[in-house]
Design an enzyme around this catalytic site. Structure first.
Site, PDB file in Angstrom:
ATOM      1  N   LYS A   1       0.839  -1.153   0.136  1.00  0.00           N
ATOM      2  CA  LYS A   1       0.116  -0.127  -0.046  1.00  0.00           C
ATOM      3  C   LYS A   1       1.044   1.229  -0.019  1.00  0.00           C
ATOM      4  CE  LYS A   1      -2.764   3.199   1.780  1.00  0.00           C
ATOM      5  NZ  LYS A   1      -1.783   4.351   1.424  1.00  0.00           N
TER       6      LYS A   1
ATOM      7  N   GLY B   1       5.962   5.035   8.957  1.00  0.00           N
ATOM      8  CA  GLY B   1       5.265   6.362   9.010  1.00  0.00           C
ATOM      9  C   GLY B   1       5.078   6.590  10.118  1.00  0.00           C
ATOM     10  N   SER B   2       3.961   7.440  10.613  1.00  0.00           N
ATOM     11  CA  SER B   2       4.161   8.168  11.997  1.00  0.00           C
ATOM     12  C   SER B   2       3.677   7.286  12.977  1.00  0.00           C
ATOM     13  CB  SER B   2       2.825   9.286  11.663  1.00  0.00           C
ATOM     14  OG  SER B   2       1.655   8.660  11.401  1.00  0.00           O
TER      15      SER B   2
ATOM     16  N   GLU C   1       8.145   1.059  12.013  1.00  0.00           N
ATOM     17  CA  GLU C   1       9.299   2.118  11.801  1.00  0.00           C
ATOM     18  C   GLU C   1       8.809   3.245  12.038  1.00  0.00           C
ATOM     19  OE1 GLU C   1      12.460   1.154  11.315  1.00  0.00           O
ATOM     20  OE2 GLU C   1      12.254  -0.962  11.060  1.00  0.00           O
TER      21      GLU C   1
ATOM     22  N   CYS D   1      13.061  10.460   8.196  1.00  0.00           N
ATOM     23  CA  CYS D   1      12.842   9.957   9.342  1.00  0.00           C
ATOM     24  C   CYS D   1      14.060  10.151  10.446  1.00  0.00           C
ATOM     25  CB  CYS D   1      12.381   8.640   9.495  1.00  0.00           C
ATOM     26  SG  CYS D   1      13.683   7.590   8.721  1.00  0.00           S
TER      27      CYS D   1
ATOM     28  N   GLU E   1       7.878  15.406  16.731  1.00  0.00           N
ATOM     29  CA  GLU E   1       8.491  15.445  15.415  1.00  0.00           C
ATOM     30  C   GLU E   1       7.725  16.201  14.631  1.00  0.00           C
ATOM     31  OE1 GLU E   1       7.697  12.045  13.091  1.00  0.00           O
ATOM     32  OE2 GLU E   1       9.719  11.923  12.503  1.00  0.00           O
TER      33      GLU E   1
HETATM   34  P1  NAD Z   1       1.526   8.261   7.756  1.00  0.00           P
HETATM   35  O1  NAD Z   1       1.351   7.355   8.992  1.00  0.00           O
HETATM   36  O2  NAD Z   1       0.576   9.554   7.833  1.00  0.00           O
HETATM   37  O3  NAD Z   1       1.169   7.300   6.546  1.00  0.00           O
HETATM   38  C1  NAD Z   1       2.207   6.469   6.269  1.00  0.00           C
HETATM   39  C2  NAD Z   1       1.280   5.430   5.497  1.00  0.00           C
HETATM   40  O4  NAD Z   1       0.255   4.804   6.274  1.00  0.00           O
HETATM   41  C3  NAD Z   1       0.544   5.930   4.313  1.00  0.00           C
HETATM   42  O5  NAD Z   1       0.812   4.955   3.179  1.00  0.00           O
HETATM   43  C4  NAD Z   1      -0.773   6.236   4.853  1.00  0.00           C
HETATM   44  O6  NAD Z   1      -1.709   6.014   3.696  1.00  0.00           O
HETATM   45  C5  NAD Z   1      -0.923   4.829   5.700  1.00  0.00           C
HETATM   46  N1  NAD Z   1      -2.155   5.270   6.717  1.00  0.00           N
HETATM   47  C6  NAD Z   1      -2.492   6.236   7.036  1.00  0.00           C
HETATM   48  N2  NAD Z   1      -3.668   6.165   7.928  1.00  0.00           N
HETATM   49  C7  NAD Z   1      -3.466   4.584   8.000  1.00  0.00           C
HETATM   50  C8  NAD Z   1      -4.668   3.831   8.663  1.00  0.00           C
HETATM   51  N3  NAD Z   1      -5.373   4.156   9.632  1.00  0.00           N
HETATM   52  N4  NAD Z   1      -4.522   2.425   8.517  1.00  0.00           N
HETATM   53  C9  NAD Z   1      -3.831   2.131   7.602  1.00  0.00           C
HETATM   54  N5  NAD Z   1      -2.750   2.970   6.707  1.00  0.00           N
HETATM   55  C10 NAD Z   1      -2.663   3.967   7.108  1.00  0.00           C
HETATM   56  O7  NAD Z   1       3.126   8.692   7.776  1.00  0.00           O
HETATM   57  P2  NAD Z   1       3.609   9.902   6.752  1.00  0.00           P
HETATM   58  O8  NAD Z   1       3.259  11.162   6.887  1.00  0.00           O
HETATM   59  O9  NAD Z   1       3.279   9.267   5.431  1.00  0.00           O
HETATM   60  O10 NAD Z   1       5.170   9.766   6.858  1.00  0.00           O
HETATM   61  C11 NAD Z   1       5.796  10.417   7.717  1.00  0.00           C
HETATM   62  C12 NAD Z   1       6.186   9.769   8.952  1.00  0.00           C
HETATM   63  O11 NAD Z   1       6.925   8.449   8.635  1.00  0.00           O
HETATM   64  C13 NAD Z   1       7.043  10.344   9.906  1.00  0.00           C
HETATM   65  O12 NAD Z   1       6.673  10.556  11.242  1.00  0.00           O
HETATM   66  C14 NAD Z   1       8.298   9.821   9.753  1.00  0.00           C
HETATM   67  O13 NAD Z   1       9.147   9.981  10.854  1.00  0.00           O
HETATM   68  C15 NAD Z   1       8.184   8.439   9.710  1.00  0.00           C
HETATM   69  N6  NAD Z   1       9.102   7.779   8.850  1.00  0.00           N
HETATM   70  C16 NAD Z   1       9.796   6.721   9.557  1.00  0.00           C
HETATM   71  C17 NAD Z   1      11.004   6.209   8.919  1.00  0.00           C
HETATM   72  C18 NAD Z   1      11.835   5.124   9.821  1.00  0.00           C
HETATM   73  O14 NAD Z   1      12.434   4.390   9.094  1.00  0.00           O
HETATM   74  N7  NAD Z   1      11.784   4.880  11.121  1.00  0.00           N
HETATM   75  C19 NAD Z   1      11.468   6.496   7.816  1.00  0.00           C
HETATM   76  C20 NAD Z   1      10.869   7.394   6.886  1.00  0.00           C
HETATM   77  C21 NAD Z   1       9.609   8.133   7.510  1.00  0.00           C
END
Ligand code: NAD
Length: 492
Positions: free
Chosen positions: A186, A239-240, A262, A297, A396
């Site tokens: 996804k 993601g977040s 992550e 990140c 963050e």
């Molecule tokens: P996000 O959590 O908003 O989205 C990430 C993914 O999750 C997207 O594909 C989104 O569509 C999906 N998503 C959102 N809500 C969902 C739900 N309820 N159910 C299932 N899937 C859902 O994050 P973002 O804004 O895309 O990315 C930024 C974040 O990612 C920051 O917090 C950053 O630090 C983190 N990040 C971490 C790493 C790591 O390796 N630790 C690397 C890159 C980014």
């Protein structure tokens, strides 16, 4: 190369479709518009997969896994397919990089290295690894032979973010596929295009249909349906933290699938007065937060600097920042690209407002810029006088804002470094070997950089502690997420 980039940037982008069972198809819900962060213009549309579409994709992955069309191929056969995929990514690297930049706004100089080049390396690395990973024989009593097998887990769901979709997607897909699993991917709704192109290349490389399925759409519908599936064995996510929390809930409400997260960071970058080269440290402090407009990140978002050198050091960081150009992400001369979405830009600017309200000092930046482009850009921003109780120290941003705090002793530096709920990355600048090792041991984070910030390659794991998540991408350790251990206990 700039000519080629400019030409590729004018090509129309076909609408994104869903990849299910090796066939590109439309979703049930209305397509989503895709706007480019570079100029706000409509780039194309994406399919929005409904719960029914997601169920079709999971069923396709399950069928592909159970009939062994991929899992039962020999490691050497899987290796050959993944190596072909790596070669195809390399062959289309510039096209992929330009497409990704138009979609998510990362500056092209960084995208070229971090996206196609890194994804190709990752596929090649795991392709090379998979026919060199052995099972184990346990040291049992002589009347028993106990074998420990490593088996693929089955159906893996991978949900990835928008900052480096191809690189992070490859970190998950490459070891999952190499180990013999089937995957439903996804992509992020604001940066799906390169991963859809990767799907085409995977089919071209000979990955059997159904082994990689791609469902695009919003997190709260498409992503949620995938995470609630009763037939996904393992869910891997970058993601977040907010989304990570929801995924754990979905797993609890569905089939208790294993969830690896992550998540974000608020990584400390600690400059001691005895750093071997304070000038180099200042430059690294600026690039460690401002590349990809801070949407990294592991960004060194909290600079902790020894008070004795703070004035000179901050002057040097501010100068290094001024030398970085915020510009058109498609220009090779740009060091700081666009903000991925207007919502993210508004959120970033909100952090500047709270910093002002809490009495912090804006040393440089603080505002939106390049409004005439109609894209979403922000000035690199340095905020001093930030204390642990302030919002900028704790939350963050995921944008181009550096928070600065001073300290006077090593103990205070360590305590400030750890005064966070996160634990992803960190940096330490010192010539004192003992101090460096004390800090490495003391800092709670997945990685401690010493006299550099942000270096890595595929041989080392990336993962966080505390609220930065669990599990690891990269290195052989990633196989732990995508394989189950099975014991055979044989009486002799
Ligand atoms: P996000 O959590 O908003 O989205 C990430 C993914 O999750 C997207 O594909 C989104 O569509 C999906 N998503 C959102 N809500 C969902 C739900 N309820 N159910 C299932 N899937 C859902 O994050 P973002 O804004 O895309 O990315 C930024 C974040 O990612 C920051 O917090 C950053 O630090 C983190 N990040 C971490 C790493 C790591 O390796 N630790 C690397 C890159 C980014």
């Amino acid at each position: 190369m700039q000519d080629q980039i400019d030409r590729l940037a004018t090509l129309p982008v076909p609408p994104g479709r869903l990849l299910i069972d090796g066939i590109w198809s439309d979703g049930q819900d209305n397509p989503l518009p895709v706007h480019s962060p570079i100029d706000g213009r409509l780039l194309t549309t994406l399919e929005s997969a409904s719960a029914v579409d997601v169920a079709r994709a999971v069923a396709s992955a399950r069928r592909a896994f159970e009939d062994g069309r991929w899992a039962q191929q020999s490691p050497a056969q899987r290796k050959a397919v993944l190596q072909r995929l790596a070669d195809l990514i390399d062959k289309h690297a510039l096209e992929l990089a330009v497409l990704g930049v138009r979609d998510n706004g990362t500056e092209i100089s960084m995208a070229l290295k971090a996206e196609p080049a890194s994804a190709a390396q990752t596929f090649r690395w795991y392709a090379e690894a998979i026919d060199k990973v052995y099972g184990e024989i346990a040291p049992t009593a002589p009347n028993v032979l106990a074998l420990i097998h490593r088996e693929p887990v089955g159906v893996v769901a991978a949900i990835v973010p928008w900052n480096f979709p191809l690189m992070i997607g490859a970190w998950k897909l490459a070891p999952a596929l190499a180990a013999g699993n089937s995957v439903v991917l996804k992509p992020p709704e604001t940066a799906s295009l390169t991963l859809l192109r990767l799907g085409e290349l995977a089919l071209e490389a000979g990955l059997p249909p159904g082994v990689l399925n791609i469902v695009t759409g919003p997190g709260r519908s498409t992503g949620e349906a995938l995470a609630l599936s009763m037939d996904v064995d393992v869910l891997v996510f970058t993601g977040s933290g907010g989304t990570g929390r929801r995924l754990l809930e979905y797993a609890a409400r569905s089939n208790l699938k294993r969830v690896y997260l992550e998540l974000g960071g608020k990584s400390p970058n600690v400059a001691f007065a005895d750093a071997p080269d304070l000038g180099a440290a200042a430059k690294a402090a600026a690039s460690g937060i401002f590349r990809n407009a801070g949407q990294v990140c592991v960004a060194g978002s909290r600079l902790l600097v020894e008070a004795a050198v703070a004035d000179d050091f901050l002057t040097a960081v501010t100068q290094a920042t001024a030398a970085m150009t915020v510009g058109n992400p498609l220009s090779l001369g740009t060091q700081i690209g666009a903000i991925n979405s207007p919502e993210q830009l508004v959120r970033n600017l909100g952090f500047v407002d709270s910093a002002r309200a809490e009495g912090n000092q804006i040393l440089t930046g603080g505002g939106q810029t390049r409004q005439d482009s109609s894209g979403w850009f922000m000035e690199p921003t340095i905020v001093a006088g930030v204390r642990p109780e302030h919002r900028l120290f704790r939350e963050e941003v995921f944008g181009p804002i550096l928070s600065v705090t001073t300290f006077t002793t090593e103990a205070e530096a360590l305590s400030l470094a750890n005064a966070t709920d996160f634990g992803l990355a960190s940096g330490v600048w010192t010539s004192n070997l003992s101090r460096a090792h004390r800090m490495i041991r003391g800092i709670k984070a997945g990685v401690v950089h010493v006299n550099t910030y942000g270096g890595t390659d595929g041989t080392v794991p990336l993962g966080g502690v505390r609220q930065s998540g669990n599990g690891h991408d990269k290195s052989l350790h990633a196989f732990d997420k995508y394989t189950d251990l099975k014991t055979a206990w044989i009486a002799l």
